[in-house]
Design a protein around this motif. Sequence first.
Motif, PDB file in Angstrom:
ATOM      1  N   ILE A   1      40.807  40.209  48.673  1.00  0.00           N
ATOM      2  CA  ILE A   1      40.951  40.445  50.110  1.00  0.00           C
ATOM      3  C   ILE A   1      42.369  40.881  50.456  1.00  0.00           C
ATOM      4  O   ILE A   1      42.569  41.818  51.228  1.00  0.00           O
ATOM      5  CB  ILE A   1      40.554  39.195  50.913  1.00  0.00           C
ATOM      6  N   ARG A   2      43.354  40.230  49.884  1.00  0.00           N
ATOM      7  CA  ARG A   2      44.727  40.580  50.240  1.00  0.00           C
ATOM      8  C   ARG A   2      45.100  41.982  49.787  1.00  0.00           C
ATOM      9  O   ARG A   2      45.811  42.694  50.481  1.00  0.00           O
ATOM     10  CB  ARG A   2      45.718  39.553  49.726  1.00  0.00           C
ATOM     11  N   TYR A   3      44.591  42.399  48.642  1.00  0.00           N
ATOM     12  CA  TYR A   3      44.897  43.748  48.173  1.00  0.00           C
ATOM     13  C   TYR A   3      44.117  44.799  48.967  1.00  0.00           C
ATOM     14  O   TYR A   3      44.602  45.898  49.212  1.00  0.00           O
ATOM     15  CB  TYR A   3      44.631  43.878  46.683  1.00  0.00           C
ATOM     16  N   PHE A   4      42.902  44.451  49.388  1.00  0.00           N
ATOM     17  CA  PHE A   4      42.130  45.376  50.209  1.00  0.00           C
ATOM     18  C   PHE A   4      42.796  45.578  51.562  1.00  0.00           C
ATOM     19  O   PHE A   4      42.871  46.711  52.057  1.00  0.00           O
ATOM     20  CB  PHE A   4      40.698  44.869  50.396  1.00  0.00           C
ATOM     21  N   THR A   5      43.296  44.515  52.173  1.00  0.00           N
ATOM     22  CA  THR A   5      43.948  44.659  53.478  1.00  0.00           C
ATOM     23  C   THR A   5      45.256  45.437  53.353  1.00  0.00           C
ATOM     24  O   THR A   5      45.606  46.206  54.246  1.00  0.00           O
ATOM     25  CB  THR A   5      44.190  43.297  54.142  1.00  0.00           C
TER      26      THR A   5
END
Length: 84
Positions: A21-25
């Motif tokens: 999630i953090r890399y996608f955001t």
Amino acid sequence: MSNLPHTHERLGRPSQSPGLIRYFTLFMAVLYMALGISLWLVPAGMLRLDEMARKLLSGVFVFYGIIRFVRTYQQYFKKNRHEA
């Protein structure tokens, strides 16, 4: 005082490794900034937008991408001062 649980105890602790999630955001934040820059640099005849509207929209995309990047960095990558 009272035996009521604190807010973070009631809501549960956030996961320690949010993973993908953090890399996608972060990717989405960079994508918004890239879209804004490409709108700024595209020749005037390629889009059916007035030049002022095109530059305003590109500025909004870049600004929104910066805001998302900063919030994502603060939420997922910055060390929490209370945990140290």
